[in-house]
Design a protein around this motif. Structure first.
Motif, short mmCIF file in Angstrom:
data_model
loop_
_atom_site.label_atom_id
_atom_site.label_comp_id
_atom_site.label_asym_id
_atom_site.label_seq_id
_atom_site.Cartn_x
_atom_site.Cartn_y
_atom_site.Cartn_z
N ASP A 18 3.61 4.57 -15.11
CA ASP A 18 3.40 3.68 -16.26
C ASP A 18 3.34 4.57 -17.49
OD1 ASP A 18 2.74 1.75 -18.06
OD2 ASP A 18 0.79 1.29 -17.22
N LEU A 19 4.51 4.86 -18.05
CA LEU A 19 4.66 5.89 -19.08
C LEU A 19 4.59 5.27 -20.47
CD1 LEU A 19 5.30 8.87 -19.67
CD2 LEU A 19 7.73 8.31 -19.40
N ARG A 20 3.67 5.77 -21.29
CA ARG A 20 3.54 5.29 -22.66
C ARG A 20 3.57 6.50 -23.58
NH1 ARG A 20 -0.95 0.40 -22.31
NH2 ARG A 20 -0.30 -0.37 -20.26
N PHE A 21 4.53 6.48 -24.51
CA PHE A 21 4.69 7.61 -25.42
C PHE A 21 3.82 7.43 -26.65
CE2 PHE A 21 8.99 8.25 -23.38
CZ PHE A 21 8.62 9.42 -22.74
N PRO A 39 0.80 -1.23 0.00
CA PRO A 39 0.00 0.00 0.00
C PRO A 39 0.83 1.28 0.00
CG PRO A 39 -0.07 -1.08 2.15
CD PRO A 39 0.59 -2.04 1.22
N SER A 40 2.11 1.18 0.32
CA SER A 40 2.96 2.39 0.32
C SER A 40 3.40 2.80 -1.07
CB SER A 40 4.18 2.17 1.21
OG SER A 40 5.05 1.19 0.66
N HIS A 41 3.22 1.91 -2.06
CA HIS A 41 3.60 2.21 -3.44
C HIS A 41 2.37 2.66 -4.23
CE1 HIS A 41 7.79 0.52 -3.62
NE2 HIS A 41 7.36 0.01 -2.49
N GLN A 42 2.58 3.62 -5.11
CA GLN A 42 1.51 4.12 -5.96
C GLN A 42 1.91 3.98 -7.42
OE1 GLN A 42 -1.41 5.16 -4.81
NE2 GLN A 42 -0.83 5.04 -2.64
N ALA A 43 0.93 3.80 -8.28
CA ALA A 43 1.16 3.71 -9.73
C ALA A 43 0.29 4.73 -10.44
CB ALA A 43 0.86 2.30 -10.23
N LEU A 44 0.84 5.32 -11.49
CA LEU A 44 0.12 6.36 -12.22
C LEU A 44 0.33 6.15 -13.71
CD1 LEU A 44 -1.51 9.01 -11.87
CD2 LEU A 44 0.66 10.24 -11.97
N ALA A 45 -0.75 5.93 -14.45
CA ALA A 45 -0.67 5.73 -15.89
C ALA A 45 -0.60 7.07 -16.60
CB ALA A 45 -1.88 4.94 -16.38
N ILE A 46 0.42 7.24 -17.44
CA ILE A 46 0.62 8.49 -18.18
C ILE A 46 0.81 8.18 -19.66
CG2 ILE A 46 2.07 10.53 -18.50
CD1 ILE A 46 2.87 10.38 -15.60
N LEU A 50 -6.57 10.12 -22.23
CA LEU A 50 -7.05 10.65 -20.95
C LEU A 50 -8.57 10.76 -20.96
CD1 LEU A 50 -6.53 12.05 -18.19
CD2 LEU A 50 -6.39 14.21 -19.45
N ASN A 51 -9.12 11.30 -22.04
CA ASN A 51 -10.58 11.47 -22.12
C ASN A 51 -11.33 10.15 -22.19
OD1 ASN A 51 -10.19 14.23 -22.10
ND2 ASN A 51 -10.28 14.45 -24.33
N GLU A 52 -10.67 9.11 -22.67
CA GLU A 52 -11.30 7.80 -22.78
C GLU A 52 -11.05 6.92 -21.56
OE1 GLU A 52 -9.70 6.28 -26.40
OE2 GLU A 52 -10.75 7.76 -27.67
N GLY A 53 -10.36 7.48 -20.55
CA GLY A 53 -10.12 6.74 -19.32
C GLY A 53 -9.01 5.73 -19.38
N ARG A 54 -8.15 5.81 -20.40
CA ARG A 54 -7.05 4.85 -20.51
C ARG A 54 -5.82 5.26 -19.73
NH1 ARG A 54 -5.44 4.77 -25.89
NH2 ARG A 54 -6.90 6.36 -26.59
N CYS A 55 -5.80 6.46 -19.18
CA CYS A 55 -4.69 6.91 -18.35
C CYS A 55 -5.22 7.95 -17.37
CB CYS A 55 -3.55 7.49 -19.19
SG CYS A 55 -4.01 8.96 -20.15
N HIS A 56 -4.38 8.33 -16.41
CA HIS A 56 -4.76 9.31 -15.39
C HIS A 56 -4.21 10.69 -15.70
CE1 HIS A 56 -4.68 5.35 -13.25
NE2 HIS A 56 -5.91 5.74 -12.99
N VAL A 57 -3.09 10.75 -16.43
CA VAL A 57 -2.43 12.00 -16.78
C VAL A 57 -1.98 11.91 -18.22
CG1 VAL A 57 -0.42 13.47 -16.33
CG2 VAL A 57 -1.68 12.45 -14.41
N ALA A 58 -2.05 13.03 -18.94
CA ALA A 58 -1.56 13.10 -20.31
C ALA A 58 -0.51 14.19 -20.42
CB ALA A 58 -2.71 13.35 -21.29
#
Length: 376
Positions: free
Chosen positions: A151-154, A121-128, A164-172
């Motif tokens: 979780d970085l995808r170029f 629980p101390s680790h966080q993941a963020l899809a970008i 981002l608008n389609e909910g596939r990531c949290h940050v763009a």
């Protein structure tokens, strides 16, 4: 020839001893065949595997149909025996396991180590999803050291915002020139994708876009107008990327057609790929960032200062991963690392939340226009 598909499974705590009696890489058919050989009957195999007779019988028949080969000698009143083909399958499996045991154990250990993060629980993941950017790669390393896994995808800037608008990531992540005109190609492309109130900007960095050219700039290129001259080979970015948008907008401002660029249709999917193409002598120039030019030993002609923005939904601002990301961006240690990168500079609002209306001119009246390429 049958194809091999690898898979893995989680074992509940307390059952590790049972699992470790077998190889960490297992196949259910091999378990069935080994049980039949050991028990001498379908019923005995089912009992050994703690499965029903009907299930084991059905699975063996299904595998025979799938493989197109008999696996069991089905003789009424006789003990179940493996066919020659089934014996060869078990032999091949044992050979493969023996040869690959070290690699399999290493793979198992790496999977367990990696997935341990998901259960902590101390680790966080963020899809970008983001436009290609060297600073984001460095940010991912910095974040991982603080238990924030990006979780970085170029992809292209346009595709990133759509994700981002389609909910596939949290940050763009996307980039735009300093205050492009409200009727510019960049503004017309991004504006339908971003909604005031719904989206919020997070300050990240400024960087310079310019021409990446051979060492010493032998063709003395100083701008796109020079590149348009006959004989200069250009290498382009893919449609939907922010750099491709910037190029097309600049050509419009200069009154030039895309066809004047020799190599406009020659596309690469990243700044690094463009730089590598030039370094290999396959092109003379391409629009990109200074850090990519530096890595490949190229010269760089700065032309267009721009902001690189991170954007998320307003509803995600208070989520723990986004809060950690914002805190990291505001740290002096991170900003010093960013400042040391070629062509990058920190911003006073790094990590701070900004509204679209306050930072971009597309939803507000501006009394005066700032010419493209001028840093206000």
């Amino acid at each position: 020839m049958q194809h091999i598909d690898l898979s893995y499974q989680w074992v509940p705590p307390g059952q590790e001893a049972t699992r470790n009696r077998h190889s960490p890489l297992r196949n259910p058919l091999m378990d069935l065949l080994q049980a039949v050989r050991h028990a001498g009957s379908i019923g005995g195999a089912a009992k050994h595997l703690d499965l029903s007779y009907r299930h084991v019988w059905g699975e063996l028949k299904r595998w025979e149909q799938s493989l197109g080969q008999a696996l069991i000698v089905w003789e009424k009143g006789q003990a179940a025996r493996l066919t020659g083909f089934a014996d060869k399958l078990l032999w091949a499996e044992r050979q493969a396991q023996a040869r690959l045991a070290p690699q399999i154990s290493a793979l198992q250990a790496e999977l367990e180590k990696t997935f341990a993060v998901a259960f902590d629980p101390s680790h966080q993941a963020l899809a970008i999803y983001a436009s290609h950017d060297d600073a984001l790669v460095m940010l991912r390393e910095e974040a991982a050291a603080q238990s924030l896994h990006l979780d970085l995808r170029f992809c292209g800037s346009v595709d990133a915002i759509r994700a981002l608008n389609e909910g596939r990531c949290h940050v763009a992540g996307f980039h735009a020139p300093w205050q492009p005109d409200a009727d510019s190609l960049v503004a017309r492309t991004y504006k339908p994708l971003l909604k005031p109130g719904l989206h919020k900007l997070i300050g990240f960095a400024t960087r310079s876009q310019g021409l990446m050219v051979a060492p010493g700039n032998p063709l003395r290129l100083q701008g796109l107008a020079d590149v348009a001259q006959a004989g200069v080979r250009y290498v382009n970015r893919s449609p939907g990327t922010g750099t491709r948008l910037l190029l097309d907008q600049c050509l419009q401002v200069l009154g030039l057609q895309a066809s004047v660029l020799k190599g406009y249709a020659h596309e690469e999917n990243s700044h690094s790929a463009v730089a590598a193409c030039i370094a290999a002598g396959q092109a003379d120039a391409g629009l990109g960032i200074a850090s990519a030019a530096q890595v490949h030993g190229l010269d760089f002609v700065p032309l267009y200062p721009e902001r690189y923005w991170l954007v998320c939904l307003a509803s995600a601002l208070d989520s723990e991963p986004v809060r950690q990301l914002r805190a990291l961006l505001s740290e002096s240690a991170w900003q010093q690392r960013l400042q040391a990168m070629a062509g990058y500079a920190t911003t006073a609002d790094a990590g701070q939340v900004q509204s679209l209306r306050s930072m971009l001119p597309w939803w507000q009246f501006r009394a005066a226009r700032v010419p493209l390429g001028v840093n206000p």
